[in-house]
Write an enzyme that holds these catalytic residues in place. Structure first.
Site, PDB file in Angstrom:
ATOM      1  N   ILE A 255       0.837  -1.209   0.000  1.00 36.37           N
ATOM      2  CA  ILE A 255       0.000   0.000   0.000  1.00 36.37           C
ATOM      3  C   ILE A 255       0.872   1.259   0.000  1.00 36.37           C
ATOM      4  O   ILE A 255       0.495   2.288  -0.564  1.00 36.37           O
ATOM      5  CB  ILE A 255      -0.980  -0.039   1.202  1.00 36.37           C
ATOM      6  CG1 ILE A 255      -2.055  -1.108   0.938  1.00 36.37           C
ATOM      7  CG2 ILE A 255      -1.628   1.329   1.457  1.00 36.37           C
ATOM      8  CD1 ILE A 255      -2.975  -1.404   2.112  1.00 36.37           C
TER       9      ILE A 255
ATOM     10  N   GLU B 229       9.752 -19.982  18.698  1.00 38.21           N
ATOM     11  CA  GLU B 229       8.711 -20.531  19.589  1.00 38.21           C
ATOM     12  C   GLU B 229       7.868 -21.576  18.860  1.00 38.21           C
ATOM     13  O   GLU B 229       6.671 -21.706  19.098  1.00 38.21           O
ATOM     14  CB  GLU B 229       7.811 -19.421  20.124  1.00 38.21           C
ATOM     15  CG  GLU B 229       8.481 -18.536  21.159  1.00 38.21           C
ATOM     16  CD  GLU B 229       8.403 -19.125  22.557  1.00 38.21           C
ATOM     17  OE1 GLU B 229       7.356 -19.656  22.919  1.00 38.21           O
ATOM     18  OE2 GLU B 229       9.404 -19.068  23.261  1.00 38.21           O
TER      19      GLU B 229
HETATM   20  C1  LIG Z   1      15.884 -14.670  16.271  1.00 43.08           C
HETATM   21  C2  LIG Z   1      15.708 -15.996  16.928  1.00 43.08           C
HETATM   22  C3  LIG Z   1      15.564 -16.060  18.311  1.00 43.08           C
HETATM   23  C4  LIG Z   1      15.419 -17.284  18.950  1.00 43.08           C
HETATM   24  N1  LIG Z   1      15.377 -17.348  20.323  1.00 43.08           N
HETATM   25  C5  LIG Z   1      15.471 -18.563  20.930  1.00 43.08           C
HETATM   26  C6  LIG Z   1      15.649 -18.654  22.347  1.00 43.08           C
HETATM   27  O1  LIG Z   1      15.700 -17.651  23.059  1.00 43.08           O
HETATM   28  N2  LIG Z   1      15.825 -19.882  22.894  1.00 43.08           N
HETATM   29  C7  LIG Z   1      15.786 -21.024  22.147  1.00 43.08           C
HETATM   30  O2  LIG Z   1      15.957 -22.103  22.706  1.00 43.08           O
HETATM   31  N3  LIG Z   1      15.592 -20.975  20.801  1.00 43.08           N
HETATM   32  C8  LIG Z   1      15.440 -19.774  20.183  1.00 43.08           C
HETATM   33  N4  LIG Z   1      15.279 -19.702  18.810  1.00 43.08           N
HETATM   34  C9  LIG Z   1      15.244 -20.954  18.037  1.00 43.08           C
HETATM   35  C10 LIG Z   1      13.917 -21.211  17.347  1.00 43.08           C
HETATM   36  O3  LIG Z   1      12.970 -21.628  18.281  1.00 43.08           O
HETATM   37  C11 LIG Z   1      14.195 -22.246  16.241  1.00 43.08           C
HETATM   38  O4  LIG Z   1      14.880 -21.564  15.198  1.00 43.08           O
HETATM   39  C12 LIG Z   1      12.921 -22.885  15.725  1.00 43.08           C
HETATM   40  O5  LIG Z   1      12.407 -23.740  16.701  1.00 43.08           O
HETATM   41  C13 LIG Z   1      13.153 -23.670  14.439  1.00 43.08           C
HETATM   42  O6  LIG Z   1      14.243 -24.531  14.554  1.00 43.08           O
HETATM   43  P1  LIG Z   1      15.337 -24.565  13.381  1.00 43.08           P
HETATM   44  O7  LIG Z   1      15.775 -23.168  13.133  1.00 43.08           O
HETATM   45  O8  LIG Z   1      16.390 -25.544  13.765  1.00 43.08           O
HETATM   46  O9  LIG Z   1      14.578 -25.059  12.104  1.00 43.08           O
HETATM   47  P2  LIG Z   1      14.294 -26.582  11.671  1.00 43.08           P
HETATM   48  O10 LIG Z   1      13.712 -27.329  12.808  1.00 43.08           O
HETATM   49  O11 LIG Z   1      15.523 -27.140  11.046  1.00 43.08           O
HETATM   50  O12 LIG Z   1      13.175 -26.407  10.577  1.00 43.08           O
HETATM   51  C14 LIG Z   1      13.464 -26.063   9.223  1.00 43.08           C
HETATM   52  C15 LIG Z   1      12.155 -26.074   8.432  1.00 43.08           C
HETATM   53  O13 LIG Z   1      11.616 -27.414   8.445  1.00 43.08           O
HETATM   54  C16 LIG Z   1      10.281 -27.389   8.923  1.00 43.08           C
HETATM   55  N5  LIG Z   1      10.016 -28.622   9.674  1.00 43.08           N
HETATM   56  C17 LIG Z   1      10.798 -29.236  10.599  1.00 43.08           C
HETATM   57  N6  LIG Z   1      10.209 -30.331  11.075  1.00 43.08           N
HETATM   58  C18 LIG Z   1       9.013 -30.438  10.436  1.00 43.08           C
HETATM   59  C19 LIG Z   1       7.928 -31.359  10.507  1.00 43.08           C
HETATM   60  N7  LIG Z   1       7.945 -32.410  11.334  1.00 43.08           N
HETATM   61  N8  LIG Z   1       6.860 -31.154   9.690  1.00 43.08           N
HETATM   62  C20 LIG Z   1       6.825 -30.092   8.862  1.00 43.08           C
HETATM   63  N9  LIG Z   1       7.811 -29.178   8.764  1.00 43.08           N
HETATM   64  C21 LIG Z   1       8.885 -29.342   9.550  1.00 43.08           C
HETATM   65  C22 LIG Z   1      10.221 -26.175   9.828  1.00 43.08           C
HETATM   66  O14 LIG Z   1       8.895 -25.737  10.042  1.00 43.08           O
HETATM   67  C23 LIG Z   1      11.072 -25.192   9.067  1.00 43.08           C
HETATM   68  O15 LIG Z   1      10.301 -24.574   8.074  1.00 43.08           O
HETATM   69  C24 LIG Z   1      15.380 -18.470  18.170  1.00 43.08           C
HETATM   70  C25 LIG Z   1      15.496 -18.400  16.767  1.00 43.08           C
HETATM   71  C26 LIG Z   1      15.682 -17.188  16.153  1.00 43.08           C
HETATM   72  C27 LIG Z   1      15.877 -17.162  14.659  1.00 43.08           C
END
Ligand SMILES: Cc1cc2nc3c(=O)[nH]c(=O)nc-3n(C[C@H](O)[C@H](O)[C@H](O)COP(=O)(O)OP(=O)(O)OC[C@H]3O[C@@H](n4cnc5c(N)ncnc54)[C@H](O)[C@@H]3O)c2cc1C
Length: 405
Positions: free
Chosen positions: A359, A385
């Site tokens: 927009i 989360e």
């Molecule tokens: C800025 C930021 C702040 C954060 N803060 C914290 C914190 O304070 N403490 C903490 O502990 N963590 C924290 N996190 C971690 C965050 O919770 C994780 O990044 C998130 O849970 C996803 O995990 P991953 O990045 O390993 O992605 P992955 O688990 O590797 O997932 C990659 C992709 O695969 C998909 N996927 C995975 N499994 C499945 C399934 N079974 N079915 C369908 N799709 C699936 C996911 O949805 C995603 O799209 C933070 C992350 C960021 C980026």
């Protein structure tokens, strides 16, 4: 039990207006600067502490407000100001909730106040669950906690990643596996007190959005913490592990998942704050920007976008308030209503901020206007989360009972 109401009482309205003033006068004007600096905005956290906005008392009051809307209202207003600064101010609560959810009364009394420090000497806390090989799959955590009985100490080893406030926190809460064979049922949460040897910050991430919030790896190298730092205590853990080894159903609550469940509606409320902020900018812009001799809002194509944005924001808020009310009043989340609220609010924030950029046309794409920052900030709300896919997994399992993967 308090009846669910969509009509906030005078106390909630007073808190909302107070926080809105802080968000408008202090947070919003500083948002672009701290986004560019990519640093923790300590002066703003300190100002919030002086006013009582950054304090255990304030969050505890909102958290236990039986109406359930205390925390969502607070989060929405602060994040309406700016999500990066909002997270810098509220990131500590994730660790505080972990202690509240899993700790004994004594542990809560000891650690929760230390997480915030004092207005003269503000501190932050970090919740460290995620690891390089264990993001969505929390059961795959490799960080080990081994009990040294002779010294009544736990020894922690491993690498945590993505920790909000990781390494700069006064108090870290670490989820580790005590018995890897039990998966998530073999895990426990530990407090790592300030100044503990062996805990260090790894790389600090340069991010797409919420750049005023510090995100880093946390390395745990032979970290020794006293026995009383095990949240919930050893007796409870031993009983839980024994039940899990016997294969009893429900033989142990997953420490990390319990924390996430309690905090999801609050995270949804943060996303709503971002969405509402972007919607307001877009509504204002559409009413003043003239093309083809009339304000662009007079085009149905633009007006309908705004109508959808507002509808989705209000729908998301209803889901968040319901889930938050359910949590405060101990209602069972039979359809994963907490996950529903976070899923819908996160997706709404991404959608609304993208529409707002559209927009605003070319202006929406520049840093002269805040919507591009809001769009960058919103993107984390479908990831942390629990990603949107994981929320759907949780909801699908709850409504069907099927072992959906
Ligand atoms: C800025 C930021 C702040 C954060 N803060 C914290 C914190 O304070 N403490 C903490 O502990 N963590 C924290 N996190 C971690 C965050 O919770 C994780 O990044 C998130 O849970 C996803 O995990 P991953 O990045 O390993 O992605 P992955 O688990 O590797 O997932 C990659 C992709 O695969 C998909 N996927 C995975 N499994 C499945 C399934 N079974 N079915 C369908 N799709 C699936 C996911 O949805 C995603 O799209 C933070 C992350 C960021 C980026």
């Amino acid at each position: 039990m308090t009846t669910f109401s969509l009509d906030p009482g005078p106390d909630q309205i007073a808190v909302r207006d107070w926080l809105h003033g802080f968000a408008a006068d202090v947070i919003r004007p500083a948002a672009a600067e701290w986004d560019e600096r990519e640093e923790t905005p300590w002066p703003i956290i300190q100002e919030a502490a002086k006013l009582g906005i950054y304090s255990l008392d304030f969050y505890a009051q909102q958290f236990f407000d039986p109406s359930g809307v205390g925390i969502p209202i607070a989060m929405e207003e602060l994040f309406w100001g700016d999500a990066g600064i909002g997270l810098a101010i509220t990131g500590t609560t994730l660790a505080a909730v972990a202690v509240l959810a899993n700790g004994t009364d004594e542990q809560i009394g000891t650690w929760a106040p230390q997480m915030f420090g004092t207005p003269e000497d503000v501190k932050v806390a970090a919740f460290c669950s995620s690891e390089p090989d264990a993001g969505s799959d929390v059961s795959a955590l490799r960080t080990r906690a081994v009990y040294d009985q002779a010294k009544d100490e736990w020894v922690l080893n491993g690498t945590k990643t993505w920790a909000t406030n990781g390494g700069i926190a006064h108090v870290h809460v670490v989820v580790a596996t005590v018995d890897p064979e039990l998966g998530s049922r073999g895990q426990a949460s530990f407090v790592v007190p300030p100044g503990t040897a062996g805990l260090s910050q790894g790389q600090k991430f340069k991010k797409h959005g919420i750049r005023a919030s510090h995100t880093a790896e946390v390395v745990l190298d032979g970290v020794r913490v006293p026995g009383h730092c095990l949240l919930g205590g050893k007796e409870k853990l031993d009983a839980r592990l024994a039940r899990a080894r016997e294969g009893a159903k429900g033989g142990g609550k997953n420490a990390a998942m319990a924390t996430f469940e309690a905090s999801r509606p609050a995270v949804g409320a943060q996303a709503i704050g971002i969405a509402r902020a972007a919607y307001e900018v877009a509504l204002d812009y559409a009413g003043t920007r003239v093309q083809f001799g009339k304000p662009i809002i007079e085009n149905q194509g633009v007006a309908f976008q705004l109508a959808d944005m507002k509808t989705r924001i209000d729908a998301a808020r209803l889901l968040v308030w319901r889930a938050s009310w359910m949590a405060v009043n101990n209602k069972p989340f039979t359809s994963a209503e907490g996950s529903m609220s976070k899923l819908y609010a996160g997706e709404t924030a991404k959608y609304v901020t993208a529409q707002a950029m559209q927009i605003l046309g070319g202006n929406g794409y520049t840093r002269e206007y805040p919507v591009e920052r809001m769009h960058r900030d919103s993107a984390i709300y479908t990831v942390f989360e629990g990603t949107s896919e994981i929320q759907r997994l949780v909801i699908a399992r709850a409504i069907s009972g099927a072992p959906i993967r």
